[in-house]
Design an enzyme around this catalytic site. Sequence first.
Site, short mmCIF file in Angstrom:
data_model
loop_
_atom_site.label_atom_id
_atom_site.label_comp_id
_atom_site.label_asym_id
_atom_site.label_seq_id
_atom_site.Cartn_x
_atom_site.Cartn_y
_atom_site.Cartn_z
N GLY A 180 66.35 73.50 41.81
CA GLY A 180 67.47 73.73 40.90
C GLY A 180 67.58 75.22 40.59
CB THR A 181 64.95 77.77 40.09
OG1 THR A 181 64.34 77.14 38.96
CG2 THR A 181 64.84 79.27 39.97
CG ASN A 210 66.11 72.69 29.52
OD1 ASN A 210 67.23 73.19 29.32
ND2 ASN A 210 65.02 73.40 29.51
CD GLN A 244 66.14 68.21 32.15
OE1 GLN A 244 65.95 67.00 32.02
NE2 GLN A 244 65.16 69.03 32.48
CB SER A 268 66.55 69.85 40.15
OG SER A 268 65.19 69.91 40.50
CB ALA A 269 64.93 66.41 44.47
CG HIS A 270 61.42 68.27 39.99
ND1 HIS A 270 60.72 68.39 38.81
CD2 HIS A 270 62.12 69.42 40.11
CE1 HIS A 270 60.99 69.56 38.25
NE2 HIS A 270 61.83 70.20 39.02
CB CYS A 284 59.36 76.79 32.95
SG CYS A 284 60.95 76.61 32.18
N1 PLP Z 1 68.08 73.68 35.02
C1 PLP Z 1 67.58 72.91 34.05
C2 PLP Z 1 68.45 72.49 32.92
C3 PLP Z 1 66.26 72.50 34.10
O1 PLP Z 1 65.75 71.73 33.12
C4 PLP Z 1 65.45 72.91 35.19
C5 PLP Z 1 64.03 72.53 35.26
O2 PLP Z 1 63.38 72.29 34.27
C6 PLP Z 1 66.02 73.71 36.17
C7 PLP Z 1 67.34 74.07 36.06
C8 PLP Z 1 65.23 74.20 37.35
O3 PLP Z 1 65.05 73.21 38.32
P1 PLP Z 1 63.82 73.32 39.35
O4 PLP Z 1 62.60 72.89 38.60
O5 PLP Z 1 64.19 72.39 40.46
O6 PLP Z 1 63.77 74.73 39.78
#
Ligand code: PLP
Length: 389
Positions: free
Chosen positions: A73-74, A153, A181, A201-203, A329
Site C-alpha cells: 500500500g505504501t 487506520n 483500511q 493493500s493485500a495484507h 508502524c
Molecule cells: N494506508 C493505510 C491507511 C494503512 O493503514 C497502511 C498500513 O498500515 C498503509 C497505507 C500501508 O500499507 P502497506 O503496509 O501495505 O505498506
Amino acid sequence: MTSQERAYFDWNATTPLREAARQAWTGALAVPGNPSSVHAEGRAAHRLVEEAREAVARLAGAARANVIFTSSGTEANALALSPSIETAGEKRARDRLFISAIEHASVRAGGRFARDAIEDLPVDADGRLDLAALAQALTQAARPLVSVMLANNEAGVIQPVAEAAALVHAAGGLLHVDAVQAAGRIPCDIGALGADLMTLSAHKIGGPKGVGALIKGSDDIHFAEPLIRGGGQERGLRAGTENVAGIAAFGAAAAAARVQAREESAAMLVLRNRLEMELRAITPRAVIFGEGAPRLPNTTLFALPGMKAETAVIAFDLEGVAVSSGAACSSGKVQPSHVLAAMSVSPALTQAAVRVSLGWETTEADLLRFLDAWRKLGTALSKGHGIAA
Ligand code: PLP
C-alpha cells in the site's frame, strides 16, 4: 482468532491470511514461469497475475486494465502522489497536493511532490475532513491533487469521500483515496466514491504482506513518470518481475472479501459495539475517539485518562491479548499520534490511546478475554496504580 492461548485484536496492523489466499499462494509457487515469458510456463504465470487483477478490480468496482500491482500500500501511495498525472484534457503537471491531516505516513510523505507544494487539510474533533477547508484550499491551486483516506487506520473514522470528490472535480482537481483500511470492511466502489485513484493493500484483507495495488477510476488517468523504471512491467509504471504468488494470493483474498465482507462486517460490528459498551461499564471515564462520526465496524480507539498506552499494550500482551497503541508502524516511537493531534486531543490523553481492532475470526471468547484483561488493568488504573504513566 480462535486460539485458546491468545486473542488477536490488531487487525488494522495486519490480518491473518485467508485460507483461499494461502491456497492460491502455495499453488502459485508451483508455477515456475516469469509472467513476461512467451512460453507455456510464462503464460501460466501471466494468467495467475491477470486473474488476480480481475479479482482486485472487482473488489474496487474498476476495470481490470486499471489495476497496477505494487509491492505494498505504501508503494501504491507513493506512485499515486505524482505531479505527473495527466488526463486527456490536462497535460500540465499537478501544481499542489492537499492531504488530510490524518493520512497514513505513506501519504503524508507526499510521494513525488516538493515539500512546499504540499498542504494539510484539517479534520474536526471526530476526525472527519473539514469540507469547507477543502473548498477553500482548492481555490489556491490550478491543478490540484487531493488525497483523502476512506477510513482512518487509528480511529476507524470514515471520511466524506464522495462529497470531497464532488468539490475536487468541480475545481478541476483529481482525488486519490487510500482505501487500505476500508477494503473488505465497508464498500469501496471507486466509481461510487468518485475517486480517480485508489490504494489497496493485500495484507489488510487476508492476503500476504508486501503486495498492494493502485487502481485508476478511469482510462483517462495517465502517469507521465513511472515510479520504477526497468523492464516495463505493469504497463511501464512499475518495473520489476511480478510477485506472482503474492499477487495470486491477493486476488484470492480480494475475491473472498468481496463475497464475505458484508456478513463479516455485520458480525464484527455486533462484537465491537458490545466491547465498547462493556468497556464503558468497567471504566466509565474511558474516552472513545471519533464516536460522533461514522466508523469502521471493527475499530475502537480509546483512552483512560492517566493511562500510558505502551505500558497498557504490554500488560494486555501478558494477559494474552494483542492490541496496539495507535498505528503499528509508529509503535515503539515516543511520538504522539498525528491523528489524535489533528483531532485536537490533548497530548496527555493521546499518550493513553489504545487501538483495538477486530476481524472475521474474532470470537465472543476473544471478546471475553479482552474484557477480563481490561477489568484487571482498567480497575487497577482507576484505583491509581497498575498501568499509570
Ligand atoms: N494506508 C493505510 C491507511 C494503512 O493503514 C497502511 C498500513 O498500515 C498503509 C497505507 C500501508 O500499507 P502497506 O503496509 O501495505 O505498506
